[in-house]
Design a protein around this motif. Structure first.
Motif, short mmCIF file in Angstrom:
data_model
loop_
_atom_site.label_atom_id
_atom_site.label_comp_id
_atom_site.label_asym_id
_atom_site.label_seq_id
_atom_site.Cartn_x
_atom_site.Cartn_y
_atom_site.Cartn_z
N VAL A 66 1.73 6.21 -7.57
CA VAL A 66 0.67 7.17 -7.95
C VAL A 66 1.28 8.76 -7.72
N ARG A 109 -0.61 1.66 -13.45
CA ARG A 109 -1.71 2.03 -13.58
C ARG A 109 -2.88 1.21 -12.69
N SER A 140 2.15 1.48 -2.98
CA SER A 140 1.66 1.54 -4.43
C SER A 140 1.23 3.84 -4.43
N ASP A 141 1.12 4.15 -3.23
CA ASP A 141 0.70 5.36 -2.78
C ASP A 141 1.75 6.48 -3.35
N THR A 173 -1.35 -0.26 -9.33
CA THR A 173 -1.32 0.79 -8.46
C THR A 173 -3.34 1.10 -7.72
N SER A 174 -3.82 1.13 -8.95
CA SER A 174 -5.45 0.91 -8.49
C SER A 174 -6.25 0.29 -9.29
N LYS A 225 0.76 -1.30 0.47
CA LYS A 225 -0.14 0.07 -0.21
C LYS A 225 0.54 0.90 -0.19
N THR A 250 -10.41 2.78 -13.03
CA THR A 250 -9.10 2.87 -13.94
C THR A 250 -8.97 1.72 -15.16
N LYS A 294 -9.32 -0.97 -9.75
CA LYS A 294 -10.46 -0.66 -9.66
C LYS A 294 -11.07 -0.35 -11.60
#
Length: 796
Positions: free
Chosen positions: A258, A278, A254-255, A281-282, A251, A287, A284
């Motif tokens: 980004v 991308r 990843s932050d 790291t996200s 985490k 994304t 979703k």
């Protein structure tokens, strides 16, 4: 805050390790001598594998501080690291030995201190071998540490080590060193991500405080600043995101990515690496949906693969993948997707909705393209669909049986077209049939009968126009069809066709085709009831193959067919088959043939037990008795007369360890099942009682009355014989060798077998008692010593 002494006590408590007795009286002296030889020749030995073998065996055997002290290993490593100028040829060996010693509780702190002290000089030159050894050593430190250590923190934050890592990540160095560098970097981050206390601080030796979060932040900043090659940087970040196992660190990582790369829209690019990063790291749906709108088709394809790999954690991606493949993907894109890496297919078959969609899409494309096969692109699409079905069925995916049966019928129709269908497609269809029937996927399905395929596939197996690869695939498909249970009635009408296919395959010039024909023969024997005439025909083929075929791969499959044959062959032809089995274990030059022959003799025992059980049940049907001791005695006599004991003894005496192991397991099982030792003892007691009850009924002179006459007659016959008569047996023997007949083996009785086997057990026990764990290491040390002296090398 924990002190250094507290850490040392905690390490000993958390890492208990059993000491291994090296057991060899000369080991330590030979080890010292070998290290002297290595040092004197600067590691340039006659065989470059000696040093790696030395490190491997040392790691297996040395587990205590005294081992490294007595062998001179500790002194050797210190000497190499303290030399000036550095001995670059021996530094990797010294670091490899330090890596082993770090895993020993008593030596871990000493080795860390030594590395910290000498690190600048170790990495003074950017030598790939030295850096690789250092990076590997750091990874071992992280894995073997269960608590925080100030010396480890000190090592992992040394600027010289970090600069070497970043240089390897940025420079055009070899792939191996780059991979070790990024793994080492991840190991350092992981070590600094463990929770020591609520404040995550550590007091080092000088009383200062180390903020681990700040150290991790600085390491990440260094990665972005020192690795200037943007493509390599993205590749390293992808590796970190995919392989990081610490959720908190992942985490944080990843932050950070980004914030550095994707916070401002102008920093984003549409390259494949950037898009995948991308997504990692996200992860979703929003994304992923946005990324699938990038212009480059290849990038979108790679994103689909990555999304599929993430399906288990992100199930919402499934609908997005299906929508893209059904509305935006071309036929070529779809084909690339279904023929991608195995790990992607693994995720596909675990996702029921996506898997069902892909099967339906494949079926639609098959119908669309199967009519006209003249285009190369069409052949590629159909071949990819078949490959997808084969891969899914190999992984035992569970498709809709009716849909699979329908697809197989379409495949059969293509096979029956004969002309215009490329051999590559025919072979792929045969491979699919093989996989489906081997895994029993359509076992309960009534829409597809095995006979639906036999005619078409059999034609491919015997057609002179077929390539040998196609013939081989066809034969394996037929063998898989015959592997079905209870298929005798269904396939009876195809019996003659299959027999012709088998005999045709036996005559083929390609060894793989001959081997597959024997695989089909094994299935044929299991499935059908065959006459004694057919038995003789097949026995003749098997015997000729075992005697004359030079390809071991054919004989290996042939012995499997022999194993299946012995369970069903008639009593009239059983002896002939047993002679072939004795020849295989006594005279075949391939160790795998001999090893596989153990299954044959196991089946012989099963056959004999079945025969005696059936006979006993028939004789004692009214009383419903089980096998008696008398029946057991008959069965053991059959083991003698059928050569089973002889074969077991030959296998246990074989020069190949794998063959011996297989036969020893079989022999022990048979001896335990029939209690052969006790049976032999009871038999001897019975004979003693019979002899004592008879007394002296026969005179001793009676036994020798005829011997003197026989001796005189023999002498006279030899004197009167012509030379040609005396050489007659020798000529016959030479003729037999020219004809290459089956080896004739003298059969052992139970007592001879037990005596020989007991002797083998005693020899094996002595060898085992004299064997030491250090034997392999001693052998390597002797090779190193002899390598310097120029003497002959000792075989490991």
């Amino acid at each position: 805050m924990p002190s250094l002494e507290d850490w040392k006590q905690n390490e000993k408590k958390n890492n208990p390790k059993m000491e291994v007795d090296t057991g060899h009286p000369c080991l330590m002296e030979k080890y010292k001598r070998a290290l002297e030889v290595i040092y004197s020749c600067n590691g340039d030995l006659k065989d470059y594998t000696y040093l790696s073998l030395l490190v491997t065996e040392t790691g297996k055997l040395f587990t205590a501080e005294k081992d490294f002290l007595n062998s001179g290993t500790l002194e050797f490593t210190r000497k190499i690291l303290e030399e000036n100028p550095r001995n670059m040829a021996l530094l990797p060996l010294a670091l490899n030995l330090i890596e082993i010693m770090i895993q020993v509780d008593e030596l871990r702190l000493k080795m860390l201190q030594l590395l910290n002290e000498k690190l600048d000089s170790i990495l003074e030159e950017s030598d790939n071998s030295v850096m690789a050894a250092m990076f590997q050593c750091c990874m071992t430190i992280q894995k073997s540490s269960t608590a925080y250590c100030p010396e480890t923190i000190r090592l992992f934050t040394q600027r010289k080590l970090l600069d070497s890592i970043f240089w390897s990540l940025n420079a055009s160095t070899c792939f191996h060193v780059t991979q070790l560098a990024i793994r080492c970097y991840l190991a350092i981050l992981t070590y600094m991500s463990q929770q020591l206390s609520s404040t995550a601080t550590l007091q080092n030796l000088s009383g200062q405080h180390v903020n681990l979060a700040k150290l991790r932040h600085n390491l990440l900043l260094d990665l972005f600043e020192k690795v200037t090659n943007s493509k390599k940087k993205l590749g390293h970040l992808k590796f970190l995101m995919r392989h990081c196992e610490n959720p908190g660190l992942k985490k944080e990582l990843s932050d950070f990515i980004v914030g550095k790369l994707f916070q401002e829209p102008g920093n984003c690019d549409n390259s494949a690496d950037s898009c995948i990063l991308r997504l990692l790291t996200s992860p979703k749906v929003e994304t992923a949906k946005a990324l699938l709108t990038v212009p480059d088709q290849r990038t979108r394809q790679i994103l689909l693969y990555q999304m599929t790999r993430m399906l288990q954690e992100n199930g919402d991606f499934e609908a997005l993948i299906i929508d893209y493949l059904s509305t935006q993907a071309t036929d070529s894109n779809f084909v690339r997707y279904i023929t991608c890496d195995d790990d992607v297919i693994d995720h596909v078959i675990k996702t029921r909705g996506l898997f069902t969609f892909l099967l339906e899409k494949c079926d639609s494309l098959w119908i669309q393209h199967s009519q006209d096969l003249s285009e190369h692109n069409t052949q590629q699409i159909l071949g990819s669909i078949l490959k997808f079905h084969i891969n899914c069925n190999k992984k035992r995916a569970k498709p809709d049986e009716n849909k699979l049966a329908d697809f197989l019928l379409k495949c059969k129709q293509m096979l029956q077209r004969y002309l215009g269908v490329p051999d590559s497609l025919k072979a792929a269809i045969c491979d699919l049939i093989k996989v489906v029937y081997e895994n029993g996927i359509l076992k309960s399905n009534n829409e597809v009968s095995a006979t639906d395929f036999i005619q078409a596939v059999s034609y491919l197996a015997i057609s002179s126009a077929s390539t040998w690869q196609l013939k081989d695939s066809a034969l394996e498909a037929l063998a898989a069809i015959l592997s079905q249970e209870d298929s005798d009635e269904l396939l009876q009408e195809s019996k003659d066709v299959l027999k012709n296919v088998i005999l045709n395959g036996h005559q083929h010039g390609e060894s793989y085709v001959r081997g597959s024909s024997f695989k089909l023969l094994a299935g044929y024997i299991r499935t059908f009831t065959i006459s004694t005439t057919e038995e003789l025909e097949f026995i003749t083929k098997i015997e000729a193959t075992m005697l004359f075929d030079q390809e071991a791969i054919v004989r290996r499959i042939c012995i499997d067919a022999l194993s299946a044959f012995v369970l069903k062959i008639s009593k009239e032809n059983l002896v002939h088959l047993l002679n072939i089995g004795l020849h295989a274990i006594s005279s075949d030059l391939d160790w795998e043939v001999k090893k596989k022959s153990a299954k044959f003799w196991s089946n012989v025992v099963t056959r004999l037990k079945t025969d005696f059980t059936a006979r006993n049940e028939l004789n004692n049907f009214a009383a419903k008795k089980q096998l008696t001791c008398y029946d057991d005695e008959q069965l053991i006599t059959a083991l003698e007369s059928h050569g089973v004991l002889t074969a077991l003894l030959l296998g246990c005496q074989d020069y190949e360890a794998a063959v011996r192991e297989e036969y020893i397991v079989l022999t022990e099982a048979i001896m335990q099942e029939f209690d052969l030792a006790q049976h032999s003892l009871n038999k001897l007691r019975k004979l003693d009682l019979e002899d004592s009850s008879k007394g002296n009924m026969r005179g001793t002179t009676e036994d020798f009355d005829y011997e003197e006459e026989d001796i005189v007659d023999t002498i006279e016959s030899v004197v009167e014989a012509e030379d040609s008569d005396l050489l007659k047996n020798l000529v016959v023997k030479q003729d037999q060798e020219a004809k290459k007949e089956l080896t004739k083996v003298k059969k052992q009785d139970l007592n001879e077998f037990l005596q020989e086997y007991t002797s083998l057990e005693q020899k094996a026990k002595k060898v085992e008692e004299g064997r030491s764990e250090a034997d392999t290491l001693v052998s390597i040390l002797e090779d190193i010593i002899h390598s310097d002296s120029g003497d002959g090398l000792v075989e490991i």
